[in-house]
Design a protein around this motif. Sequence first.
Motif, PDB file in Angstrom:
ATOM      1  N   ALA A 103     127.939 -49.068  21.099  1.00 28.40           N
ATOM      2  CA  ALA A 103     128.996 -49.121  22.105  1.00 28.40           C
ATOM      3  C   ALA A 103     130.369 -49.008  21.466  1.00 28.40           C
ATOM      4  O   ALA A 103     131.248 -48.286  21.974  1.00 28.40           O
ATOM      5  CB  ALA A 103     128.882 -50.417  22.905  1.00 28.40           C
ATOM      6  N   HIS A 104     130.588 -49.718  20.372  1.00 32.24           N
ATOM      7  CA  HIS A 104     131.897 -49.639  19.711  1.00 32.24           C
ATOM      8  C   HIS A 104     132.123 -48.251  19.125  1.00 32.24           C
ATOM      9  O   HIS A 104     133.237 -47.705  19.216  1.00 32.24           O
ATOM     10  CB  HIS A 104     132.003 -50.705  18.621  1.00 32.24           C
TER      11      HIS A 104
ATOM     12  N   VAL B 116     142.122 -47.505  11.180  1.00 26.36           N
ATOM     13  CA  VAL B 116     141.696 -48.862  10.816  1.00 26.36           C
ATOM     14  C   VAL B 116     141.990 -49.827  11.960  1.00 26.36           C
ATOM     15  O   VAL B 116     141.153 -50.662  12.321  1.00 26.36           O
ATOM     16  CB  VAL B 116     142.389 -49.334   9.523  1.00 26.36           C
ATOM     17  N   ARG B 117     143.159 -49.702  12.553  1.00 25.69           N
ATOM     18  CA  ARG B 117     143.526 -50.581  13.665  1.00 25.69           C
ATOM     19  C   ARG B 117     142.562 -50.391  14.836  1.00 25.69           C
ATOM     20  O   ARG B 117     142.158 -51.365  15.494  1.00 25.69           O
ATOM     21  CB  ARG B 117     144.960 -50.304  14.094  1.00 25.69           C
ATOM     22  N   ALA B 118     142.188 -49.141  15.108  1.00 26.06           N
ATOM     23  CA  ALA B 118     141.227 -48.881  16.178  1.00 26.06           C
ATOM     24  C   ALA B 118     139.859 -49.466  15.830  1.00 26.06           C
ATOM     25  O   ALA B 118     139.194 -50.101  16.656  1.00 26.06           O
ATOM     26  CB  ALA B 118     141.122 -47.383  16.428  1.00 26.06           C
ATOM     27  N   LEU B 119     139.431 -49.273  14.598  1.00 24.99           N
ATOM     28  CA  LEU B 119     138.110 -49.731  14.165  1.00 24.99           C
ATOM     29  C   LEU B 119     137.944 -51.238  14.317  1.00 24.99           C
ATOM     30  O   LEU B 119     136.925 -51.718  14.799  1.00 24.99           O
ATOM     31  CB  LEU B 119     137.892 -49.331  12.702  1.00 24.99           C
ATOM     32  N   ILE B 120     138.966 -52.001  13.915  1.00 29.95           N
ATOM     33  CA  ILE B 120     138.826 -53.455  13.889  1.00 29.95           C
ATOM     34  C   ILE B 120     139.172 -54.113  15.215  1.00 29.95           C
ATOM     35  O   ILE B 120     139.243 -55.337  15.294  1.00 29.95           O
ATOM     36  CB  ILE B 120     139.668 -54.065  12.752  1.00 29.95           C
ATOM     37  N   SER B 121     139.337 -53.317  16.264  1.00 26.67           N
ATOM     38  CA  SER B 121     139.532 -53.909  17.593  1.00 26.67           C
ATOM     39  C   SER B 121     138.284 -54.656  18.048  1.00 26.67           C
ATOM     40  O   SER B 121     138.329 -55.455  18.977  1.00 26.67           O
ATOM     41  CB  SER B 121     139.898 -52.827  18.609  1.00 26.67           C
ATOM     42  N   SER B 122     137.162 -54.374  17.395  1.00 21.65           N
ATOM     43  CA  SER B 122     135.908 -55.112  17.612  1.00 21.65           C
ATOM     44  C   SER B 122     135.294 -55.395  16.255  1.00 21.65           C
ATOM     45  O   SER B 122     135.494 -54.625  15.300  1.00 21.65           O
ATOM     46  CB  SER B 122     134.937 -54.296  18.461  1.00 21.65           C
ATOM     47  N   ARG B 123     134.531 -56.479  16.151  1.00 22.78           N
ATOM     48  CA  ARG B 123     133.837 -56.760  14.893  1.00 22.78           C
ATOM     49  C   ARG B 123     132.447 -56.143  14.876  1.00 22.78           C
ATOM     50  O   ARG B 123     131.712 -56.300  13.901  1.00 22.78           O
ATOM     51  CB  ARG B 123     133.747 -58.273  14.668  1.00 22.78           C
TER      52      ARG B 123
END
Length: 293
Positions: A159-160, A205-212
């Motif tokens: 989903a992410h 990176v900012r987009a990636l870490i919006s979810s763990r």
Amino acid sequence: MTMKTAVMTASWSADLERCRLMCESLGRFLSGDWHHYLLVEPRDVAAFRSLEGPRRTIVSETDLFPNWLRAFPDPATLGRRRVWLSPFSPPLRGWHAQQIRRLALARHVDADMLLSIDSDVVMVRPYDPSSMWQDGRMRLFRIDGGISEDMDEHRRWLAHAGKLLGLPAAVSPAHDYINTFIGWRVDAARAMLDHIEKISGRNWVRALISSRAISECTIYGRFVDEVLKGEGHDVSGQALCHMLWSSEAYPETLEGLEAFMAGLQPQQVAIGVQSFVGHEISEIRRLAFSVTP
């Protein structure tokens, strides 16, 4: 055809001796045009310097991460472990940071392929990464339909990945792209990061870490299959690494390790024993280096 390979391993000080064994196995069995990058946290750079050499470079994550993402002692473990903090995400753990390092390296190397090899992997047979290429197309590891409905964590990873890539959260059949000895095309990995930035309007990176719920292999696999439509890749479900994922699979004894090794398939060139499984490194080394090529 000889292709240039950037081997990458994200590691940390607790896995130094396992990483040392992995590096020894690369020197023994890996052939072709390759250079190895060990990706570590700044405080671990000095510990890993002993592994550096003509074909190996130690890379600090400060050379890969934006300056707003940094590691700090984790108060929940009295500082024994680390936590990665930023203004744009919940606290991240070491396995998140290691994935970010591997993704980031795509923009920092002169190579055709990124070959990701985990610290707890040991090569056991000769292998040239150029064999992943055929007529300009590279091998994509994929277990077709490998994610079932009850695999909740894998579903969150899917989903992410979908959100990052502008794709549906769910996909059917749901393929599994995860392994510990796996290749990515450098040009495709760079295009993937560009695509994430285009979709999100933010630094990747900012987009990636919006979810763990991060799985870099899942993101790459969905990008290749659903955005690139398979361009430049050939799918293979044959894993190159024989993995021991948990202590429940075999007894944590020499006999258990021998039983695991007996499952090594002819096409597999490496084994992996998760660091939390209680087998001695000396036993892993002895059995791994006794495998018949």
